[in-house]
Write a protein that holds these residues in place. Structure first.
Motif, PDB file in Angstrom:
ATOM      1  N   ASN A   1       0.821  -1.215   0.000  1.00 52.17           N
ATOM      2  CA  ASN A   1       0.000   0.000   0.000  1.00 52.17           C
ATOM      3  C   ASN A   1       0.855   1.266   0.000  1.00 52.17           C
ATOM      4  O   ASN A   1       0.561   2.235   0.696  1.00 52.17           O
ATOM      5  N   ALA A   2       1.931   1.246  -0.766  1.00 52.87           N
ATOM      6  CA  ALA A   2       2.818   2.413  -0.895  1.00 52.87           C
ATOM      7  C   ALA A   2       2.770   2.901  -2.334  1.00 52.87           C
ATOM      8  O   ALA A   2       2.505   2.142  -3.267  1.00 52.87           O
ATOM      9  N   TRP A   3       3.028   4.174  -2.495  1.00 48.64           N
ATOM     10  CA  TRP A   3       3.064   4.766  -3.830  1.00 48.64           C
ATOM     11  C   TRP A   3       4.518   4.912  -4.246  1.00 48.64           C
ATOM     12  O   TRP A   3       5.321   5.505  -3.526  1.00 48.64           O
ATOM     13  N   ALA A   4       4.868   4.395  -5.398  1.00 46.71           N
ATOM     14  CA  ALA A   4       6.237   4.476  -5.897  1.00 46.71           C
ATOM     15  C   ALA A   4       6.372   5.740  -6.737  1.00 46.71           C
ATOM     16  O   ALA A   4       5.843   5.821  -7.842  1.00 46.71           O
ATOM     17  N   ASN A   5       7.069   6.729  -6.197  1.00 44.29           N
ATOM     18  CA  ASN A   5       7.312   7.971  -6.928  1.00 44.29           C
ATOM     19  C   ASN A   5       8.675   7.841  -7.625  1.00 44.29           C
ATOM     20  O   ASN A   5       9.692   8.288  -7.126  1.00 44.29           O
ATOM     21  N   ILE A   6       8.645   7.175  -8.777  1.00 49.87           N
ATOM     22  CA  ILE A   6       9.855   6.895  -9.540  1.00 49.87           C
ATOM     23  C   ILE A   6       9.643   7.440 -10.946  1.00 49.87           C
ATOM     24  O   ILE A   6       8.632   7.130 -11.583  1.00 49.87           O
ATOM     25  N   PRO A   7      10.584   8.260 -11.457  1.00 53.97           N
ATOM     26  CA  PRO A   7      10.418   8.739 -12.826  1.00 53.97           C
ATOM     27  C   PRO A   7      10.532   7.578 -13.815  1.00 53.97           C
ATOM     28  O   PRO A   7      11.323   6.650 -13.614  1.00 53.97           O
ATOM     29  N   SER A   8       9.738   7.616 -14.854  1.00 51.44           N
ATOM     30  CA  SER A   8       9.758   6.555 -15.857  1.00 51.44           C
ATOM     31  C   SER A   8      10.985   6.677 -16.743  1.00 51.44           C
ATOM     32  O   SER A   8      11.441   7.778 -17.054  1.00 51.44           O
ATOM     33  N   ARG A   9      11.510   5.541 -17.142  1.00 49.85           N
ATOM     34  CA  ARG A   9      12.628   5.546 -18.087  1.00 49.85           C
ATOM     35  C   ARG A   9      12.124   6.017 -19.439  1.00 49.85           C
ATOM     36  O   ARG A   9      10.939   5.961 -19.751  1.00 49.85           O
ATOM     37  N   SER A  10      13.049   6.467 -20.259  1.00 51.93           N
ATOM     38  CA  SER A  10      12.662   7.029 -21.555  1.00 51.93           C
ATOM     39  C   SER A  10      12.099   5.965 -22.497  1.00 51.93           C
ATOM     40  O   SER A  10      11.316   6.279 -23.392  1.00 51.93           O
ATOM     41  N   ASN A  11      12.476   4.699 -22.315  1.00 49.07           N
ATOM     42  CA  ASN A  11      11.997   3.651 -23.221  1.00 49.07           C
ATOM     43  C   ASN A  11      10.738   2.949 -22.710  1.00 49.07           C
ATOM     44  O   ASN A  11      10.261   2.015 -23.330  1.00 49.07           O
ATOM     45  N   ARG A  12      10.172   3.403 -21.607  1.00 45.99           N
ATOM     46  CA  ARG A  12       8.959   2.784 -21.055  1.00 45.99           C
ATOM     47  C   ARG A  12       7.739   3.259 -21.830  1.00 45.99           C
ATOM     48  O   ARG A  12       7.547   4.442 -22.049  1.00 45.99           O
ATOM     49  N   LYS A  13       6.890   2.313 -22.223  1.00 44.95           N
ATOM     50  CA  LYS A  13       5.687   2.644 -22.986  1.00 44.95           C
ATOM     51  C   LYS A  13       4.601   3.251 -22.089  1.00 44.95           C
ATOM     52  O   LYS A  13       3.960   4.211 -22.443  1.00 44.95           O
ATOM     53  N   GLN A  14       4.407   2.655 -20.912  1.00 49.31           N
ATOM     54  CA  GLN A  14       3.365   3.118 -19.988  1.00 49.31           C
ATOM     55  C   GLN A  14       3.975   4.119 -19.007  1.00 49.31           C
ATOM     56  O   GLN A  14       4.994   3.863 -18.388  1.00 49.31           O
TER      57      GLN A  14
END
Length: 87
Positions: free
Chosen positions: A20-33
């Motif tokens: 029940n935690a929120w992951a505040n992680i920036p998405s990688r440039s090659n991630r589709k979602q």
């Protein structure tokens, strides 16, 4: 949970969601979602990293001479008080 782009994986995001935690992680440039991301909260992560950098200037903490967890925690608390008083 705060992390940099190196921690952007589905497994880590699922583990955070399971607790029940929120992951505040920036998405990688090659991630589709793309996922929700707070830039302001991510900048606050810098405060924690600077704190660990300051306490590692003390040799006993950086090398962890004391193997007893209670004594090590006491040393960290003393160093935190010293840093706080000097500020």
């Amino acid at each position: 949970m705060l992390g940099d782009k190196g921690y952007d994986s589905n497994a880590i995001r699922e583990a955070a969601a399971a607790k029940n935690a929120w992951a505040n992680i920036p998405s990688r440039s090659n991630r589709k979602q793309r996922f929700a991301f707070s830039g302001w909260l991510y900048q606050q992560r810098n405060l924690v990293e600077r704190f660990f950098n300051r306490i590692k200037h003390f040799r006993g903490i950086a090398t962890r001479y004391d193997k007893c967890p209670e004594n090590y925690l006491a040393a960290v608390k003393l160093i935190c008080a010293r840093i706080w008083c000097a500020a």
